[in-house]
Design a protein around this motif. Structure first.
Motif, PDB file in Angstrom:
ATOM      1  N   GLU A 177       0.830  -1.198   0.000  1.00  0.00           N
ATOM      2  CA  GLU A 177       0.000   0.000   0.000  1.00  0.00           C
ATOM      3  C   GLU A 177       0.872   1.258   0.000  1.00  0.00           C
ATOM      4  O   GLU A 177       0.587   2.239  -0.683  1.00  0.00           O
ATOM      5  CB  GLU A 177      -0.918  -0.004   1.223  1.00  0.00           C
TER       6      GLU A 177
ATOM      7  N   ASN B  41       2.631   1.661  -3.511  1.00  0.00           N
ATOM      8  CA  ASN B  41       1.779   1.615  -4.700  1.00  0.00           C
ATOM      9  C   ASN B  41       2.032   2.813  -5.616  1.00  0.00           C
ATOM     10  O   ASN B  41       1.874   3.957  -5.234  1.00  0.00           O
ATOM     11  CB  ASN B  41       0.308   1.589  -4.287  1.00  0.00           C
TER      12      ASN B  41
ATOM     13  N   LEU C 118      -0.416  -2.473 -10.309  1.00  0.00           N
ATOM     14  CA  LEU C 118      -1.733  -2.839  -9.800  1.00  0.00           C
ATOM     15  C   LEU C 118      -1.498  -3.597  -8.499  1.00  0.00           C
ATOM     16  O   LEU C 118      -0.755  -4.577  -8.476  1.00  0.00           O
ATOM     17  CB  LEU C 118      -2.440  -3.726 -10.820  1.00  0.00           C
TER      18      LEU C 118
ATOM     19  N   GLU D  25      -3.051  -5.056  -4.547  1.00  0.00           N
ATOM     20  CA  GLU D  25      -4.094  -5.323  -3.563  1.00  0.00           C
ATOM     21  C   GLU D  25      -5.500  -5.214  -4.170  1.00  0.00           C
ATOM     22  O   GLU D  25      -6.386  -4.570  -3.607  1.00  0.00           O
ATOM     23  CB  GLU D  25      -3.964  -4.342  -2.387  1.00  0.00           C
ATOM     24  N   LYS D  26      -5.693  -5.873  -5.306  1.00  0.00           N
ATOM     25  CA  LYS D  26      -6.995  -5.791  -5.984  1.00  0.00           C
ATOM     26  C   LYS D  26      -7.573  -7.187  -6.172  1.00  0.00           C
ATOM     27  O   LYS D  26      -6.847  -8.126  -6.502  1.00  0.00           O
ATOM     28  CB  LYS D  26      -6.841  -5.094  -7.336  1.00  0.00           C
ATOM     29  N   ARG D  27      -8.874  -7.304  -5.946  1.00  0.00           N
ATOM     30  CA  ARG D  27      -9.565  -8.591  -6.077  1.00  0.00           C
ATOM     31  C   ARG D  27     -10.267  -8.675  -7.422  1.00  0.00           C
ATOM     32  O   ARG D  27     -10.907  -7.726  -7.872  1.00  0.00           O
ATOM     33  CB  ARG D  27     -10.561  -8.792  -4.933  1.00  0.00           C
ATOM     34  N   PHE D  28     -10.155  -9.860  -8.041  1.00  0.00           N
ATOM     35  CA  PHE D  28     -10.778 -10.093  -9.341  1.00  0.00           C
ATOM     36  C   PHE D  28     -11.740 -11.270  -9.250  1.00  0.00           C
ATOM     37  O   PHE D  28     -11.615 -12.133  -8.368  1.00  0.00           O
ATOM     38  CB  PHE D  28      -9.708 -10.368 -10.394  1.00  0.00           C
TER      39      PHE D  28
ATOM     40  N   GLN E  87      -7.489 -12.317  -4.793  1.00  0.00           N
ATOM     41  CA  GLN E  87      -6.849 -11.013  -4.633  1.00  0.00           C
ATOM     42  C   GLN E  87      -5.361 -11.134  -4.906  1.00  0.00           C
ATOM     43  O   GLN E  87      -4.673 -11.958  -4.296  1.00  0.00           O
ATOM     44  CB  GLN E  87      -7.071 -10.453  -3.225  1.00  0.00           C
TER      45      GLN E  87
ATOM     46  N   THR F 227       0.664  -7.867  -6.293  1.00  0.00           N
ATOM     47  CA  THR F 227       1.047  -6.835  -7.267  1.00  0.00           C
ATOM     48  C   THR F 227       1.138  -7.417  -8.675  1.00  0.00           C
ATOM     49  O   THR F 227       1.535  -8.563  -8.864  1.00  0.00           O
ATOM     50  CB  THR F 227       2.419  -6.197  -6.934  1.00  0.00           C
TER      51      THR F 227
END
Length: 283
Positions: free
Chosen positions: A74, A77, A81, A83-86, A98, A101
């Motif tokens: 964090e 950053n 990309l 800490e993103k959930r797909f 999730q 990076t």
């Protein structure tokens, strides 16, 4: 799933609150990648006994420490990309994962692990669950329009020792190391995900037994000990063979070593509900 926490070791309240405030959430998905990689029996028992599960705060400390990596990501950053959930739907089931990076410039997918040095000794292969996790994450990213060209684990070695690094070239030479992860084909990854979904759905209807691999089982045996020795000279499968070897050492003796399933005994929060575990410890 909700968890009740105990604090048998009277740890500071700040630690208790930090453990209780774990931000993990799989989103609007039936399964997360983390859940799919769990043994189907364990996951089914966790769902069934969700309101009865109790864990001690001390058992969650490594998980808490592992969240240090997320704080680092964090803070760092930038163009990546992080800490993103797909999400993706497979066989009518929504799956989520999730990532830590993804380098948008180079397509490098990295997962950060707060772990031990042992797993990064020279010649050590990546853990099977690490390989599966990164390939499944790459699958989700590509399904959402992102390009992935490389997979790697970043190890933050919690037990790294500089003196060990100086005297042993097989030991990780830095407290932060990279490990490349091999690619699966899209077909293999899809098949793996479908198999895991099917296994978990079936387990909710009829509990399967965990395999020795899932239980992290270590077989028992008979240890040959020298007088005053702390480590076994050799461990063999039969008492007779051990006695034969021990007779070659003046004062040598034989000790029985009980087999152990490491996950069951130390890393499963539903073992008290598991008949397979109870049978294994009761003989």
């Amino acid at each position: 799933m909700s968890t009740t926490y105990t604090n048998y070791h009277n740890l500071p309240e700040a630690i208790v609150r930090a453990v209780q405030a774990d931000p993990y959430h799989k989103g609007d998905a039936e399964f997360s990648i983390t859940e799919l990689l769990k043994p189907a029996r364990q996951m089914a028992l966790q769902i069934k006994h969700a309101d009865e599960i109790a864990e001690d705060v001390s058992d969650r400390l490594w998980s808490l420490y592992g969240q240090i990596a997320h704080t680092i990501l964090e803070r760092a950053n930038g163009e990546d990309l992080a800490e993103k959930r797909f999400f993706v739907k497979i066989d009518g089931r929504v799956i989520s994962g999730q990532i830590d990076t993804l380098s948008l410039d180079h397509g490098v997918l990295s997962d950060w692990k707060f772990t031990t040095s042992w797993g990064f000794m020279a010649g050590r292969e990546p853990k099977p669950e690490w390989i599966a996790q990164l390939n499944m994450q790459a699958f989700l990213l590509e399904a959402n329009g992102y390009k992935v060209s490389d997979l790697q684990i970043i190890g933050l070695l919690r037990d790294w020792q500089i003196n060990e690094a100086k005297k042993n070239q097989d030991y990780p030479q830095s407290p932060i190391v990279k490990m490349q992860i091999g690619w699966w084909t899209r077909e293999i990854t899809m098949s793996f995900i479908k198999d895991r979904i099917a296994a978990h759905l079936k387990a909710m209807e009829s509990l399967p037994l965990c395999t020795d691999e899932e239980r992290w089982a270590r077989p028992g045996g008979w240890a040959v000990m020298k007088p005053g020795g702390k480590r076994a000279v050799k461990i063999v499968s039969t008492k007779e063979e051990a006695q034969d070897i021990a007779s070659q050492y003046p004062g040598g003796k034989v000790e029985e070593r009980r087999g152990i399933a490491m996950r069951c005994e130390n890393y499963c929060n539903v073992n008290k509900f598991c008949s397979q575990y109870k049978e294994s410890i009761n003989g």
